[in-house]
Design an enzyme around this catalytic site. Structure first.
Site, PDB file in Angstrom:
ATOM      1  N   HIS A 125       0.235   0.535  -6.068  1.00 32.78           N
ATOM      2  CA  HIS A 125      -0.803  -0.396  -6.550  1.00 32.78           C
ATOM      3  C   HIS A 125      -0.187  -1.462  -7.464  1.00 32.78           C
ATOM      4  CE1 HIS A 125      -3.563   3.304  -6.090  1.00 32.78           C
ATOM      5  NE2 HIS A 125      -3.933   2.453  -5.151  1.00 32.78           N
TER       6      HIS A 125
ATOM      7  N   LYS B 249     -18.118   9.774  -3.654  1.00 34.92           N
ATOM      8  CA  LYS B 249     -16.771  10.373  -3.682  1.00 34.92           C
ATOM      9  C   LYS B 249     -16.636  11.218  -4.920  1.00 34.92           C
ATOM     10  CE  LYS B 249     -13.178   7.738  -1.273  1.00 34.92           C
ATOM     11  NZ  LYS B 249     -12.050   6.821  -1.484  1.00 34.92           N
TER      12      LYS B 249
ATOM     13  N   ARG C  56      -0.059  -0.341   4.138  1.00 42.70           N
ATOM     14  CA  ARG C  56       1.257   0.305   4.157  1.00 42.70           C
ATOM     15  C   ARG C  56       1.772   0.459   5.572  1.00 42.70           C
ATOM     16  NH1 ARG C  56      -1.403   4.888   0.641  1.00 42.70           N
ATOM     17  NH2 ARG C  56      -2.866   4.368   2.294  1.00 42.70           N
TER      18      ARG C  56
ATOM     19  N   SER D 141      -2.510   7.753  -3.392  1.00 42.44           N
ATOM     20  CA  SER D 141      -3.138   8.502  -4.495  1.00 42.44           C
ATOM     21  C   SER D 141      -3.472   9.918  -4.032  1.00 42.44           C
ATOM     22  CB  SER D 141      -4.426   7.810  -4.939  1.00 42.44           C
ATOM     23  OG  SER D 141      -4.164   6.531  -5.410  1.00 42.44           O
TER      24      SER D 141
HETATM   25  O1  PNS Z   1      -8.962   2.614  -2.795  1.00 43.34           O
HETATM   26  P1  PNS Z   1      -9.970   2.773  -1.675  1.00 43.34           P
HETATM   27  O2  PNS Z   1     -10.784   4.031  -1.890  1.00 43.34           O
HETATM   28  O3  PNS Z   1      -9.338   2.717  -0.332  1.00 43.34           O
HETATM   29  O4  PNS Z   1     -10.975   1.521  -1.805  1.00 43.34           O
HETATM   30  C1  PNS Z   1     -12.066   1.397  -0.938  1.00 43.34           C
HETATM   31  C2  PNS Z   1     -13.003   0.248  -1.363  1.00 43.34           C
HETATM   32  C3  PNS Z   1     -13.407   0.376  -2.812  1.00 43.34           C
HETATM   33  C4  PNS Z   1     -12.310  -1.083  -1.163  1.00 43.34           C
HETATM   34  C5  PNS Z   1     -14.260   0.303  -0.421  1.00 43.34           C
HETATM   35  O5  PNS Z   1     -14.759   1.600  -0.419  1.00 43.34           O
HETATM   36  C6  PNS Z   1     -15.354  -0.671  -0.824  1.00 43.34           C
HETATM   37  O6  PNS Z   1     -15.216  -1.865  -0.707  1.00 43.34           O
HETATM   38  N1  PNS Z   1     -16.476  -0.124  -1.356  1.00 43.34           N
HETATM   39  C7  PNS Z   1     -17.584  -0.931  -1.836  1.00 43.34           C
HETATM   40  C8  PNS Z   1     -18.827  -0.741  -0.972  1.00 43.34           C
HETATM   41  C9  PNS Z   1     -18.840  -1.740   0.148  1.00 43.34           C
HETATM   42  O7  PNS Z   1     -18.773  -2.927  -0.035  1.00 43.34           O
HETATM   43  N2  PNS Z   1     -18.900  -1.198   1.384  1.00 43.34           N
HETATM   44  C10 PNS Z   1     -18.869  -1.987   2.597  1.00 43.34           C
HETATM   45  C11 PNS Z   1     -17.434  -2.176   3.040  1.00 43.34           C
HETATM   46  S1  PNS Z   1     -17.349  -3.031   4.559  1.00 43.34           S
END
Ligand code: PNS
Length: 161
Positions: A17, A41, A91, A129
């Site tokens: 990150h 989560k 990645r 993570s």
């Molecule tokens: O670190 P992560 O868990 O891979 O991050 C995922 C994240 C936070 C980017 C994704 O879950 C997200 O954007 N959540 C917000 C809810 C949202 O907008 N959902 C629609 C996505 S198309």
């Protein structure tokens, strides 16, 4: 001024990150690292803990980067912050499908917001993570994978570490 949101769970923050933040900072005027508070989560660290760790690292290394917390739709948050783009670290090919789906769905929801993908340094291409948590939970060493402050918090949170 170009502004970008770097969203994620950051549960916990890894050197991967940090590498993405560093690269993003070189391309955008303003970077906001945004931690999601995702009620569906079960994170290892509370959002307050994750924020504290991120702030400690960012303040020391990248004082111009903002750390924030958000809930709800990412594109709504990006609009509220007046950001033009979202950055995601990618990645390996395995990340691609999920990221592609999310980027296109976000584009459908908010066509004015662009998603930009960053490749972290090769040595972080297998770092996640999820694996850090698994290693720490099972008593393995996460040295060199996460900053010291994260390592200490993992040790406190998971006494086996
Ligand atoms: O670190 P992560 O868990 O891979 O991050 C995922 C994240 C936070 C980017 C994704 O879950 C997200 O954007 N959540 C917000 C809810 C949202 O907008 N959902 C629609 C996505 S198309």
């Amino acid at each position: 001024m170009t502004k970008v949101i770097y969203p994620g769970s950051f549960d916990p923050l890894t050197f991967g990150h940090i590498d993405v933040i560093e690269r993003t900072r070189r391309l955008f005027d303003q970077v906001v690292v945004a931690i999601i508070t995702n009620p569906s989560k079960q994170p290892l660290f509370t959002v307050e803990d994750r924020r504290e760790m991120l702030e400690a690292i960012v303040k020391k290394r990248f004082p111009d980067v903002e750390v924030d917390v958000f809930h709800g739709l990412l594109v709504d948050y990006a609009k509220r912050k007046r950001a033009q783009a979202i950055v995601r670290g990618i990645r390996a090919v395995t990340d691609y499908e999920y990221e592609f789906q999310m980027a296109l769905m976000n584009r459908r929801l908010a066509p004015q917001i662009e998603t930009v993908f960053m490749m972290p340094a090769e040595q972080y291409s297998y770092l996640s993570s999820r694996l850090v948590k698994e290693i720490a939970e099972l008593g393995g060493s996460v040295k060199g994978l996460v900053p010291d402050i994260v390592e200490k918090r993992l040790r406190k949170r998971l006494p086996k570490t």
